[in-house]
Each structure stands twice: as structure tokens, then as C-alpha cells.
Design an enzyme around this catalytic site. Structure first.
Site, PDB file in Angstrom:
ATOM      1  CB  SER A 126      32.351  96.594   9.580  1.00 15.60           C
ATOM      2  OG  SER A 126      33.102  95.539  10.127  1.00 15.60           O
TER       3      SER A 126
HETATM    4  N1  SAH Z   1      31.790  93.071  13.799  1.00 14.10           N
HETATM    5  C1  SAH Z   1      32.419  94.375  14.073  1.00 14.10           C
HETATM    6  C2  SAH Z   1      33.771  94.469  13.426  1.00 14.10           C
HETATM    7  C3  SAH Z   1      34.818  94.311  14.428  1.00 14.10           C
HETATM    8  S1  SAH Z   1      36.470  94.408  13.846  1.00 14.10           S
HETATM    9  C4  SAH Z   1      31.509  95.493  13.630  1.00 14.10           C
HETATM   10  O1  SAH Z   1      30.328  95.298  13.520  1.00 14.10           O
HETATM   11  O2  SAH Z   1      31.952  96.598  13.429  1.00 14.10           O
HETATM   12  C5  SAH Z   1      36.967  92.731  14.071  1.00 14.10           C
HETATM   13  C6  SAH Z   1      37.011  92.213  15.475  1.00 14.10           C
HETATM   14  O3  SAH Z   1      37.484  90.868  15.406  1.00 14.10           O
HETATM   15  C7  SAH Z   1      37.957  92.942  16.418  1.00 14.10           C
HETATM   16  O4  SAH Z   1      37.245  93.418  17.530  1.00 14.10           O
HETATM   17  C8  SAH Z   1      38.976  91.867  16.810  1.00 14.10           C
HETATM   18  O5  SAH Z   1      39.414  91.972  18.154  1.00 14.10           O
HETATM   19  C9  SAH Z   1      38.200  90.600  16.576  1.00 14.10           C
HETATM   20  N2  SAH Z   1      39.010  89.379  16.381  1.00 14.10           N
HETATM   21  C10 SAH Z   1      40.177  89.220  15.714  1.00 14.10           C
HETATM   22  N3  SAH Z   1      40.596  87.940  15.763  1.00 14.10           N
HETATM   23  C11 SAH Z   1      39.654  87.265  16.500  1.00 14.10           C
HETATM   24  C12 SAH Z   1      39.518  85.907  16.914  1.00 14.10           C
HETATM   25  N4  SAH Z   1      40.428  84.964  16.607  1.00 14.10           N
HETATM   26  N5  SAH Z   1      38.432  85.572  17.657  1.00 14.10           N
HETATM   27  C13 SAH Z   1      37.500  86.501  18.000  1.00 14.10           C
HETATM   28  N6  SAH Z   1      37.581  87.799  17.628  1.00 14.10           N
HETATM   29  C14 SAH Z   1      38.634  88.189  16.897  1.00 14.10           C
END
Ligand code: SAH
Length: 219
Positions: free
Chosen positions: A69
């Protein structure tokens, strides 16, 4: 430019200070959130090839079609979560590379984080242990179901966007707890703050945002 042990100079304190200045300009006010972002090495959460761009205020690819993010969004969500005092236990959905997890772990007592892509989770586990953050529990699974074993949570922070607020997450939010969640389809997502009261839920819109979609099941 003098380089550090990773062979890159872009991780200098000056580069990090510039990011903090940008976040303040964009409206982030919480000193403790800004301090934690300033002192957390974001470059170790991305591929070495992208490390020189880690302190720009941008999302970056982390593989598997996912992103780390944007620092502003991490700051904004964390600030909104902490606005009413420090939550003790926080559930995060979407660990990704673990950057948001690391920021939370330095501000609250316990962080629980769920990721559906196992390979990302494994990498995040290694990075978080490099940083010696031990108040974090990670799980491979579908985060839309929450994590019943440790519920209720004082805070829930969701970093992937569902089209509607998952019922289970509302159920697992403590009274006076806060849920921060992006909701909607690509191009029209709203970042919501949902507070649980004694009698129900109050909803407030914080921003328009752009997250990867929340997907069902595990990857
Ligand atoms: N928190 C991260 C952002 C990750 S992007 C940061 O600090 O940068 C969002 C993430 O959510 C991805 O890795 C994706 O695989 C995950 N995701 C999507 N749907 C999900 C679900 N139903 N359960 C768990 N993770 C999920």
C-alpha cells in the site's frame, strides 16, 4: 552518495524525512504514526530491484498481482484506527508483504493478520521476524471470515476491497471498536470507518481509495 549494506543510498534518513514531510502536507497529524513510519524500513518489504523507490509515496508491486500500500494510505488508516486511543488487539485482513502489519505492531499490543496467498504470507513472516516484531500472529486463510478464536477485536483494518462489508467482521468487532475498510468495485471504492456502539454501528466515509479486490477462498 554513501551506500548502506544493501548497496543502495536511497534509504538514507533524508529520503525518509522527505516522505514524512509529504505525509504531513497531505494531512496526517498523528505524531506517533509519523514516527513509526519514519523508523520502519519500507525497503525490506519490496524486491531489491524496487528498494530505491521504497520511500516514494506510492504503491509498489510485490508479486502475485498484489501491491504494498501507498504510505499515505497506511498512515491514514492507522491514524483513523488509533484516533480514540490505542486499541489492544487488531485484526488485519490482507497481510501482503506485511508492511501495514509492521506499522500496527509498533502501535498496539497484539496484531492478528490473515493473508490468502501462502507465498506472500511466508515472505511476510520472515520480514517481520527480521524486524523482531513478536506481537504478531499470522494466518493463511480467507480473511472475510475473520478470526473467531481471538475475537472480539478492538480494531479491524482491511487492506483489500470487498463489494460489501463482510458480516463476520462486524460480528467480531468489540463494542467501541473500529473497523476501517475499503468497499466497492475498482474505480469507485470508498474507505469507511465503522464504529460499533452499544446499540449498533455508525458509518463514516473517510476517502476515495484504490485497493486490490478482496477475493474469496485461498490462493
Ligand atoms: N497490507 C498490505 C497490503 C496488501 S495488498 C500492505 O501493507 O502493503 C492486499 C492483500 O490482501 C493481498 O496480498 C491479497 O492477497 C490479500 N487478500 C485479498 N483477499 C483476501 C482475503 N479474502 N483474505 C485474506 N487476504 C486477502
Amino acid at each position: 552518495m554513501k551506500s548502506n549494506h544493501l548497496g543502495i543510498g536511497m534509504t538514507s534518513q533524508r529520503t525518509r524525512d522527505r516522505l514524512i514531510t509529504r505525509l504531513v502536507e497531505m494531512g496526517i497529524k498523528s505524531r506517533e504514526v509519523l514516527d513509526v513510519i519514519k523508523n520502519t524500513p519500507r525497503h525490506i518489504f519490496v524486491d531489491e530491484a524496487l528498494a530505491s523507490r521504497a520511500y516514494e509515496n506510492n504503491a509498489l508491486p510485490i508479486g502475485y498481482n498484489q501491491t504494498i500500500s501507498q504510505p499515505y494510505i497506511v498512515a491514514r488508516m492507522t491514524e483513523a484506527l488509533l484516533e480514540n486511543g490505542r486499541p489492544k488487539s487488531v485484526l488485519e485482513i490482507g497481510t501482503g508483504c506485511g508492511y501495514q502489519t509492521a506499522i500496527l505492531a509498533q502501535l498496539v499490543d497484539r496484531v492478528y493478520s490473515i493473508e490468502r496467498i501462502d507465498a506472500l504470507l511466508k515472505k511476510a513472516r520472515t520480514t517481520l521476524s527480521t524486524l523482531k516484531l513478536r506481537n504478531v500472529r499470522l494466518k493463511h486463510g480467507d480473511g472475510s471470515r475473520g478470526w473467531k478464536e481471538y475475537a472480539p477485536f478492538d480494531g479491524i483494518l482491511v487492506t483489500a476491497a470487498p463489494t460489501g462489508v463482510p458480516e463476520k467482521l462486524l460480528q467480531q468487532l468489540a463494542i467501541n471498536g473500529r473497523l476501517i475498510i475499503p468497499v466497492g468495485r475498482a474505480g469507485e471504492q470508498k474507505l469507511l470507518l465503522i464504529k460499533r456502539t452499544e446499540t449498533g454501528f455508525e458509518e463514516q466515509q473517510l476517502d476515495m481509495v484504490s485497493f486490490v479486490p478482496m477475493l474469496e477462498g485461498v490462493g
